[in-house]
Design a protein around this motif. Structure first.
Motif, PDB file in Angstrom:
ATOM      1  N   TYR A   1       0.231  10.975   5.962  1.00 24.41           N
ATOM      2  CA  TYR A   1       0.038  10.369   4.634  1.00 24.41           C
ATOM      3  C   TYR A   1      -1.406   9.866   4.531  1.00 24.41           C
ATOM      4  N   PRO A   2      -2.331  10.755   4.212  1.00 30.83           N
ATOM      5  CA  PRO A   2      -3.763  10.412   4.271  1.00 30.83           C
ATOM      6  C   PRO A   2      -4.219   9.379   3.238  1.00 30.83           C
ATOM      7  N   GLN A   3      -3.377   9.030   2.254  1.00 31.01           N
ATOM      8  CA  GLN A   3      -3.766   8.039   1.253  1.00 31.01           C
ATOM      9  C   GLN A   3      -3.281   6.632   1.592  1.00 31.01           C
ATOM     10  N   MET A   4      -2.514   6.488   2.634  1.00 28.59           N
ATOM     11  CA  MET A   4      -1.947   5.179   2.966  1.00 28.59           C
ATOM     12  C   MET A   4      -2.987   4.247   3.576  1.00 28.59           C
ATOM     13  N   ARG A   5      -2.872   2.970   3.223  1.00 28.29           N
ATOM     14  CA  ARG A   5      -3.660   1.931   3.893  1.00 28.29           C
ATOM     15  C   ARG A   5      -2.864   1.454   5.098  1.00 28.29           C
TER      16      ARG A   5
ATOM     17  N   GLY B   1       0.596  -8.867   2.377  1.00 32.09           N
ATOM     18  CA  GLY B   1      -0.066  -7.912   1.511  1.00 32.09           C
ATOM     19  C   GLY B   1       0.267  -6.460   1.780  1.00 32.09           C
ATOM     20  N   TYR B   2       1.242  -6.201   2.636  1.00 25.37           N
ATOM     21  CA  TYR B   2       1.626  -4.820   2.941  1.00 25.37           C
ATOM     22  C   TYR B   2       2.959  -4.486   2.257  1.00 25.37           C
ATOM     23  N   ASP B   3       3.068  -3.243   1.823  1.00 27.99           N
ATOM     24  CA  ASP B   3       4.298  -2.791   1.180  1.00 27.99           C
ATOM     25  C   ASP B   3       5.427  -2.566   2.183  1.00 27.99           C
TER      26      ASP B   3
ATOM     27  N   ALA C   1       1.091   3.746  -0.518  1.00 26.21           N
ATOM     28  CA  ALA C   1       1.549   2.439  -0.057  1.00 26.21           C
ATOM     29  C   ALA C   1       0.682   1.955   1.106  1.00 26.21           C
ATOM     30  N   SER C   2       0.962   0.744   1.540  1.00 27.94           N
ATOM     31  CA  SER C   2       0.280   0.181   2.708  1.00 27.94           C
ATOM     32  C   SER C   2       1.320  -0.102   3.786  1.00 27.94           C
ATOM     33  N   LEU C   3       0.953   0.158   5.030  1.00 23.95           N
ATOM     34  CA  LEU C   3       1.873   0.033   6.168  1.00 23.95           C
ATOM     35  C   LEU C   3       1.244  -0.834   7.243  1.00 23.95           C
ATOM     36  N   LEU C   4       1.987  -1.832   7.710  1.00 26.99           N
ATOM     37  CA  LEU C   4       1.578  -2.664   8.837  1.00 26.99           C
ATOM     38  C   LEU C   4       2.534  -2.412   9.988  1.00 26.99           C
TER      39      LEU C   4
END
Length: 374
Positions: free
Chosen positions: A226-230, A271-273, A206-209
């Motif tokens: 969570y090394p795959q998160m944007r 654009g963030y989850d 997922a993406s986190l802002l």
């Protein structure tokens, strides 16, 4: 005709009359099971009574450099006296006070060393920064009734500090004041981040802002877990710019975007989850808090979530932290208030979120979590 008091009012009044009775107190102190309960309550009351003294012992241990000195121990009271500029009698009095709080421990004839709590505190500069910072709150609370009677916009030691620190929030120079500020923010964000990571499972890709994320300690720790998160950071232009390079080195420039802006004046980036709001909402009064929640809701697509984490009011086991500490801290700061989970959830739904849920944390005294769905 006078309305009859409710059963709860009658029960509380009766209970209080019994507890206040000297005959009951005498009896309770002598019955084995009741004696244990009475002793616990007496200890709690004593801690309330002298808690300020305990906090000042903490402050003395930190500001004098005593903890760092004991970390190199064992050291004698005379050595302590010379190093922190006290008479030997005064140094011994301080050492015994810190021993009572498990900050120091007497190692027989060889001298003094860190106690268990002291070892934890000495290794944590962030918590030490919080202890030093609280001198401002204690100054404002010297006359608590006067503080509560004052106009909230009237300057206080705390409000002056936050006004000054905010002006230097993203300053390149790092004097004593900005260094303390950075340590204070990093410590509070680190504590909350650890609670959130332990309680909430982020989708791996997922993406986190993080809105109002300061120097980025929260997304730094989430990004490590969570090394795959944007990852995204949204804060004032000077803050976002100051955070960009250190954060990129920590989490990777390819997964990080720093967005400059003011969350009261500019749209939240889309654009963030997940959007996180960490120890932000309670800093603001209801009207600006609602404006912020609506701004976040407007940025989220269907299925997006808002993750809010901060100390809250009326949390079982953490009631004192919510209302007795943060209630007065935020009053002295001149803005915001601790809110219950129900109050926050109601505000979220009014801001347009479809549903909310409370996510239990291991240490609600540090933070509680609420997730709202767009």
């Amino acid at each position: 005709m006078t309305e009859k008091p409710s059963w709860k009012v009658r029960w509380i009044a009766r209970r209080n009359a019994v507890f206040a009775s000297s005959r009951f107190q005498y009896w309770a102190a002598r019955i084995p099971f009741i004696r244990s309960v009475a002793r616990t309550r007496a200890t709690q009351m004593f801690d309330h009574l002298v808690g300020f003294s305990y906090s000042q012992v903490l402050r003395a241990a930190v500001e004098s450099g005593l903890l760092d000195l004991l970390a190199k121990g064992p050291v004698s009271a005379s050595v302590v006296a010379g190093e922190i500029d006290l008479s030997e009698e005064a140094a011994l009095r301080l050492l015994r006070a810190t021993r009572a709080l498990d900050l120091a421990e007497e190692a027989g004839p060889d001298g003094w060393m860190l106690g268990q709590q002291g070892a934890v505190l000495q290794a944590d500069p962030g918590t030490q920064a919080m202890i030093r910072h609280h001198r401002l709150l204690y100054a404002d609370l010297a006359d608590p009734i006067d503080l509560l009677r004052r106009d909230r916009k009237e300057p206080t030691a705390l409000s002056r500090y936050w006004s000054y620190a905010g002006a230097l929030h993203g300053a390149a120079e790092r004097g004593a004041e900005t260094q303390e500020y950075s340590q204070l923010m990093a410590a509070s964000q680190r504590f909350v981040a650890d609670e959130v990571i332990g309680a909430f499972r982020f989708p791996g890709h997922a993406s986190l802002l993080d809105v109002g994320g300061g120097h980025g300690e929260f997304i730094r720790r989430v990004g490590a877990a969570y090394p795959q998160m944007r990852l995204g950071l949204f804060d004032l232009p000077e803050v976002a710019e100051a955070a960009r390079e250190p954060l990129a080195q920590s989490v990777g420039a390819d997964r990080l975007t720093c967005h400059p802006g003011n969350f009261f004046e500019n749209p939240i980036p889309e654009g963030y989850d997940i959007v996180s709001l960490v120890r932000i909402l309670h800093d603001h009064d209801d009207e600006p808090a609602m404006a912020l929640l609506r701004n976040i809701r407007g940025s989220l697509r269907p299925g997006g979530r808002l993750l809010l984490a901060e100390p809250m009011a009326a949390i079982p086991g953490a009631e004192a932290m919510g209302d007795a500490f943060f209630g007065l801290y935020l009053w002295a700061m001149g803005s915001g208030r601790p809110r219950t989970p129900d109050e926050i959830s109601t505000m979220m739904r009014e801001a347009g979120f479809s549903r909310t849920r409370v996510v239990p944390t291991a240490q609600p005294v540090i933070a509680s979590c609420i997730v709202a769905h767009a």
